[in-house]
Design a protein around this motif. Structure first.
Motif, PDB file in Angstrom:
ATOM      1  N   GLN A   1       0.686  -1.203   0.039  1.00 18.89           N
ATOM      2  CA  GLN A   1       0.023  -0.100  -0.038  1.00 18.89           C
ATOM      3  C   GLN A   1       0.878   1.243  -0.110  1.00 18.89           C
ATOM      4  OE1 GLN A   1      -2.757  -0.167   3.406  1.00 18.89           O
ATOM      5  NE2 GLN A   1      -3.941  -1.778   2.721  1.00 18.89           N
ATOM      6  N   ILE A   2       2.057   1.221   0.894  1.00 17.23           N
ATOM      7  CA  ILE A   2       2.850   2.307   0.931  1.00 17.23           C
ATOM      8  C   ILE A   2       3.593   2.608  -0.505  1.00 17.23           C
ATOM      9  CG2 ILE A   2       4.957   3.345   2.149  1.00 17.23           C
ATOM     10  CD1 ILE A   2       4.022   1.638   4.477  1.00 17.23           C
ATOM     11  N   ALA A   3       4.032   1.582  -1.198  1.00 17.96           N
ATOM     12  CA  ALA A   3       4.581   1.596  -2.254  1.00 17.96           C
ATOM     13  C   ALA A   3       3.902   2.165  -3.616  1.00 17.96           C
ATOM     14  CB  ALA A   3       5.277   0.182  -2.598  1.00 17.96           C
ATOM     15  N   ALA A   4       2.459   1.966  -3.508  1.00 20.65           N
ATOM     16  CA  ALA A   4       1.448   2.394  -4.398  1.00 20.65           C
ATOM     17  C   ALA A   4       1.466   3.916  -4.003  1.00 20.65           C
ATOM     18  CB  ALA A   4       0.251   1.790  -4.075  1.00 20.65           C
ATOM     19  N   LEU A   5       1.965   4.317  -3.026  1.00 19.04           N
ATOM     20  CA  LEU A   5       1.776   5.735  -2.976  1.00 19.04           C
ATOM     21  C   LEU A   5       3.163   6.370  -3.095  1.00 19.04           C
ATOM     22  CD1 LEU A   5      -0.333   6.126   0.455  1.00 19.04           C
ATOM     23  CD2 LEU A   5      -0.997   6.505  -1.792  1.00 19.04           C
ATOM     24  N   GLY A   6       4.047   5.571  -3.756  1.00 13.81           N
ATOM     25  CA  GLY A   6       5.161   6.004  -4.016  1.00 13.81           C
ATOM     26  C   GLY A   6       6.577   6.197  -3.043  1.00 13.81           C
ATOM     27  N   VAL A   7       6.324   5.666  -1.846  1.00 10.88           N
ATOM     28  CA  VAL A   7       7.269   5.476  -0.837  1.00 10.88           C
ATOM     29  C   VAL A   7       7.551   4.267  -0.570  1.00 10.88           C
ATOM     30  CG1 VAL A   7       7.153   6.249   1.601  1.00 10.88           C
ATOM     31  CG2 VAL A   7       6.146   7.721   0.151  1.00 10.88           C
ATOM     32  N   SER A   8       8.977   4.026  -0.180  1.00 13.41           N
ATOM     33  CA  SER A   8       9.667   2.717   0.263  1.00 13.41           C
ATOM     34  C   SER A   8       9.481   2.874   1.503  1.00 13.41           C
ATOM     35  CB  SER A   8      11.010   2.667  -0.286  1.00 13.41           C
ATOM     36  OG  SER A   8      11.876   3.604   0.188  1.00 13.41           O
ATOM     37  N   ALA A   9       9.355   1.566   2.187  1.00  9.42           N
ATOM     38  CA  ALA A   9       9.066   1.269   3.516  1.00  9.42           C
ATOM     39  C   ALA A   9       9.883   0.024   4.015  1.00  9.42           C
ATOM     40  CB  ALA A   9       7.629   1.172   4.041  1.00  9.42           C
ATOM     41  N   HIS A  10       9.990  -0.165   5.084  1.00  4.83           N
ATOM     42  CA  HIS A  10      10.619  -1.280   6.116  1.00  4.83           C
ATOM     43  C   HIS A  10       9.745  -2.066   6.485  1.00  4.83           C
ATOM     44  CE1 HIS A  10      15.138   0.405   5.468  1.00  4.83           C
ATOM     45  NE2 HIS A  10      14.286   1.446   5.422  1.00  4.83           N
ATOM     46  N   ARG A  11       9.915  -3.535   6.388  1.00  5.46           N
ATOM     47  CA  ARG A  11       8.924  -4.282   7.060  1.00  5.46           C
ATOM     48  C   ARG A  11       9.527  -4.641   8.499  1.00  5.46           C
ATOM     49  NH1 ARG A  11       8.747  -9.496   8.500  1.00  5.46           N
ATOM     50  NH2 ARG A  11       6.609 -10.644   8.703  1.00  5.46           N
ATOM     51  N   VAL A  12       8.735  -3.970   9.815  1.00  6.45           N
ATOM     52  CA  VAL A  12       8.898  -4.227  10.938  1.00  6.45           C
ATOM     53  C   VAL A  12       7.885  -4.657  11.704  1.00  6.45           C
ATOM     54  CG1 VAL A  12       9.970  -3.399  13.022  1.00  6.45           C
ATOM     55  CG2 VAL A  12      10.868  -2.538  10.815  1.00  6.45           C
ATOM     56  N   PRO A  13       7.468  -6.009  11.853  1.00  5.07           N
ATOM     57  CA  PRO A  13       6.285  -6.283  12.805  1.00  5.07           C
ATOM     58  C   PRO A  13       6.346  -6.129  14.109  1.00  5.07           C
ATOM     59  CG  PRO A  13       7.616  -8.354  12.291  1.00  5.07           C
ATOM     60  CD  PRO A  13       8.190  -7.033  11.679  1.00  5.07           C
ATOM     61  N   LEU A  14       5.173  -5.452  14.708  1.00  2.00           N
ATOM     62  CA  LEU A  14       5.062  -5.104  15.986  1.00  2.00           C
ATOM     63  C   LEU A  14       4.777  -6.686  16.723  1.00  2.00           C
ATOM     64  CD1 LEU A  14       3.029  -1.844  16.646  1.00  2.00           C
ATOM     65  CD2 LEU A  14       5.527  -2.398  17.473  1.00  2.00           C
ATOM     66  N   SER A  15       5.560  -7.284  17.421  1.00  2.00           N
ATOM     67  CA  SER A  15       5.202  -8.659  17.576  1.00  2.00           C
ATOM     68  C   SER A  15       5.163  -9.065  19.033  1.00  2.00           C
ATOM     69  CB  SER A  15       6.588  -9.363  17.127  1.00  2.00           C
ATOM     70  OG  SER A  15       6.123 -10.856  16.948  1.00  2.00           O
ATOM     71  N   VAL A  16       5.164 -10.289  19.383  1.00  2.00           N
ATOM     72  CA  VAL A  16       4.682 -10.818  20.676  1.00  2.00           C
ATOM     73  C   VAL A  16       5.916 -10.940  21.598  1.00  2.00           C
ATOM     74  CG1 VAL A  16       4.724 -13.135  19.770  1.00  2.00           C
ATOM     75  CG2 VAL A  16       3.298 -12.870  21.622  1.00  2.00           C
ATOM     76  N   ASP A  17       5.712 -10.655  22.816  1.00  2.00           N
ATOM     77  CA  ASP A  17       6.684 -11.011  23.593  1.00  2.00           C
ATOM     78  C   ASP A  17       6.573 -12.445  24.185  1.00  2.00           C
ATOM     79  OD1 ASP A  17       8.253 -10.893  26.127  1.00  2.00           O
ATOM     80  OD2 ASP A  17       7.248  -9.292  26.989  1.00  2.00           O
ATOM     81  N   LEU A  18       7.715 -13.178  24.002  1.00  2.00           N
ATOM     82  CA  LEU A  18       7.642 -14.719  24.397  1.00  2.00           C
ATOM     83  C   LEU A  18       7.898 -14.682  25.659  1.00  2.00           C
ATOM     84  CD1 LEU A  18       9.297 -16.110  20.991  1.00  2.00           C
ATOM     85  CD2 LEU A  18       7.107 -15.833  21.496  1.00  2.00           C
ATOM     86  N   ASN A  19       8.154 -13.849  26.481  1.00  2.00           N
ATOM     87  CA  ASN A  19       8.149 -13.958  27.832  1.00  2.00           C
ATOM     88  C   ASN A  19       6.616 -14.060  28.400  1.00  2.00           C
ATOM     89  OD1 ASN A  19      11.064 -14.099  28.033  1.00  2.00           O
ATOM     90  ND2 ASN A  19      11.115 -11.555  27.938  1.00  2.00           N
ATOM     91  N   GLU A  20       5.928 -13.312  27.679  1.00  2.00           N
ATOM     92  CA  GLU A  20       4.388 -13.365  28.326  1.00  2.00           C
ATOM     93  C   GLU A  20       3.881 -14.385  27.623  1.00  2.00           C
ATOM     94  OE1 GLU A  20       3.082 -11.387  30.728  1.00  2.00           O
ATOM     95  OE2 GLU A  20       5.198 -10.167  30.636  1.00  2.00           O
ATOM     96  N   TRP A  21       4.311 -14.845  26.631  1.00  2.00           N
ATOM     97  CA  TRP A  21       3.696 -16.227  25.794  1.00  2.00           C
ATOM     98  C   TRP A  21       4.646 -17.039  25.522  1.00  2.00           C
ATOM     99  CZ3 TRP A  21      -1.708 -16.275  24.134  1.00  2.00           C
ATOM    100  CH2 TRP A  21      -2.303 -15.425  24.382  1.00  2.00           C
ATOM    101  N   PRO A  22       4.991 -17.832  26.460  1.00  2.00           N
ATOM    102  CA  PRO A  22       5.897 -18.909  26.518  1.00  2.00           C
ATOM    103  C   PRO A  22       5.837 -19.832  25.233  1.00  2.00           C
ATOM    104  CG  PRO A  22       5.575 -18.518  28.831  1.00  2.00           C
ATOM    105  CD  PRO A  22       4.646 -17.638  28.025  1.00  2.00           C
ATOM    106  N   PRO A  23       6.479 -20.172  24.300  1.00  2.00           N
ATOM    107  CA  PRO A  23       6.162 -21.025  23.090  1.00  2.00           C
ATOM    108  C   PRO A  23       5.711 -22.417  23.644  1.00  2.00           C
ATOM    109  CG  PRO A  23       8.173 -19.816  22.908  1.00  2.00           C
ATOM    110  CD  PRO A  23       7.797 -19.527  24.024  1.00  2.00           C
ATOM    111  N   ARG A  24       4.637 -22.992  22.917  1.00  2.00           N
ATOM    112  CA  ARG A  24       4.068 -24.378  23.163  1.00  2.00           C
ATOM    113  C   ARG A  24       4.135 -25.220  21.833  1.00  2.00           C
ATOM    114  NH1 ARG A  24      -2.001 -26.203  24.425  1.00  2.00           N
ATOM    115  NH2 ARG A  24      -1.972 -25.038  22.664  1.00  2.00           N
ATOM    116  N   LYS A  25       4.583 -26.087  21.778  1.00  2.00           N
ATOM    117  CA  LYS A  25       4.465 -26.847  20.510  1.00  2.00           C
ATOM    118  C   LYS A  25       2.846 -27.171  20.176  1.00  2.00           C
ATOM    119  CE  LYS A  25       8.899 -29.343  20.531  1.00  2.00           C
ATOM    120  NZ  LYS A  25       9.382 -30.576  20.674  1.00  2.00           N
ATOM    121  N   PRO A  26       2.416 -27.062  18.910  1.00  2.06           N
ATOM    122  CA  PRO A  26       1.124 -27.821  18.560  1.00  2.06           C
ATOM    123  C   PRO A  26       0.826 -28.913  19.044  1.00  2.06           C
ATOM    124  CG  PRO A  26       2.242 -26.464  16.623  1.00  2.06           C
ATOM    125  CD  PRO A  26       3.302 -26.752  17.586  1.00  2.06           C
ATOM    126  N   VAL A  27      -0.560 -28.971  19.601  1.00  3.04           N
ATOM    127  CA  VAL A  27      -1.145 -30.150  20.169  1.00  3.04           C
ATOM    128  C   VAL A  27      -1.938 -30.947  19.167  1.00  3.04           C
ATOM    129  CG1 VAL A  27      -2.331 -31.281  21.981  1.00  3.04           C
ATOM    130  CG2 VAL A  27      -0.737 -29.199  22.560  1.00  3.04           C
TER     131      VAL A  27
END
Length: 368
Positions: A157-183
């Motif tokens: 969407q940003i590129a369509a407006l003639g501007v380049s952007a960096h992909r930086v996801p706002l992501s999850v805190d794995l200390n608050e969401w300790p990983p668990r394998k799929p069950v």
């Protein structure tokens, strides 16, 4: 490094209610290494200051928040200079960030985190619904030293407006969401679905509930937990009753993170019905604990499909129901998507987000 971070809210002094968990995760990580000042436009109605996650929060509140926030940033800059001004969301926050940065002659970063670049007039949503919004967003994007966004669809969407952007996801805190394998699911038990989002037009829970009604009409034994603040005055609850979903859908309202994780872990699928998303964070949290997402083709759902999510057209409840049925009927498929999603989120967690942003700050300022 001294950083000014501009946000609309999500930084309540409680640290639990009226907060954005991914934003708190970022504050924790940035404040460990830098002096971080957060300027919240309207967290509270009146001005105030408090510490949160190691950051100094300056709540502006009241009227004329944009010019008053710029003045507050300038005042703090006089005490000790900022190196960069960063806004999470464009809109008013972006205007403040680029304006303050220009006055102070320092770099600015603008993160597109929501619907700033779209227009959905039928639900009065998006930052480009009128010419003023289109001009504002164009000005902000071009004035920013760096523009970031969480997912490929937003980058496009940003590129369509003639501007380049960096992909930086706002992501999850794995200390608050300790990983668990799929069950692996016992297919003899009732299938549990979960949806985490405020009840509002852009999240489109009417499509979600209609998909649920289709599943029930097919004779499927399914239950859905819906977690999120109701901003529609009971409209979605009434629709659930009208569709005959009593006993099939449970509304929990707002649930803090410590109570949300166990609910998500009990689910077999996260279901997202949004008309637009830059993320969503709920998908990342679910992925961390081994729960894959089926949803509309927005944000990360579109970006990760078909290997790490299952995407369907926006607004199509029949396709959403069919995708849920396929995922529940094919346990190997569900587990494959869950494993792929878990790998994605563990590679791009909150630590990754902070590292990427600090790298951008260093490039802009030459400060370690």
């Amino acid at each position: 490094m001294k950083i000014a971070l501009v946000v609309p809210g999500g930084v309540d002094r409680s640290g639990e209610y009226r907060v954005i968990p991914a934003l708190l995760a970022l504050l924790k990580r940035l404040s460990m290494h830098h002096e971080l000042h957060v300027f919240a436009l309207r967290q509270e109605a009146t001005p105030g200051d408090w510490m949160l996650a190691g950051a100094h929060v300056h709540n502006i509140g009241g009227e004329r928040t944009r010019p008053r926030t710029v003045i507050a940033i300038m005042r703090e800059h006089r005490m000790a200079p900022f190196h960069v001004v960063h806004s999470i969301w464009s809109g008013a926050c972006g205007v403040v960030a680029v304006s303050a940065a220009r006055v102070l002659r320092i770099p600015s970063v603008v993160h597109i985190a929501g619907g700033e670049l779209i227009a959905l007039p039928d639900i009065s949503y998006g930052g480009r619904q009128n010419w003023q919004g289109r001009v504002r967003e164009a000005m902000v994007l071009r004035a920013a030293s760096v523009v970031t966004a969480p997912s490929v669809p937003i980058i496009e969407q940003i590129a369509a407006l003639g501007v380049s952007a960096h992909r930086v996801p706002l992501s999850v805190d794995l200390n608050e969401w300790p990983p668990r394998k799929p069950v692996r699911r016992d297919t003899r038990e009732r299938a549990r679905l979960i949806h985490v989002a405020s009840l509002n037009r852009i999240k489109d829970q009417s499509t979600l509930l209609r998909a649920m009604a289709v599943l029930v009409s097919w004779g499927m034994d399914v239950h859905m937990d819906i977690v999120g603040e109701d901003t529609l005055n009971g409209e979605i609850h009434a629709l659930a009753r009208a569709l005959g979903l009593a006993g099939r859908v449970e509304f929990h309202g707002f649930v803090p993170q410590r109570q949300l994780r166990p609910l998500v872990m009990k689910a077999h699928l996260m279901v997202i019905s949004s008309r637009h998303e830059a993320g969503p964070i709920a998908m990342l949290e679910a992925a961390a604990v081994g729960v894959p997402t089926v949803g509309t083709a927005v944000g990360h759902i579109a970006e990760w499909s078909p290997s790490a999510s299952v995407a369907v057209p926006v607004g199509d409840w029949n396709e959403l129901a069919a995708a849920i049925r396929r995922a529940l009927a094919d346990e190997d498929l569900r587990l494959h998507v869950a494993h792929a999603a878990a790998q994605r989120v563990m590679g791009e967690d909150a630590d990754y987000t902070a590292t990427q942003l600090q790298s951008i700050y260093r490039r802009l300022t030459d400060v370690g």
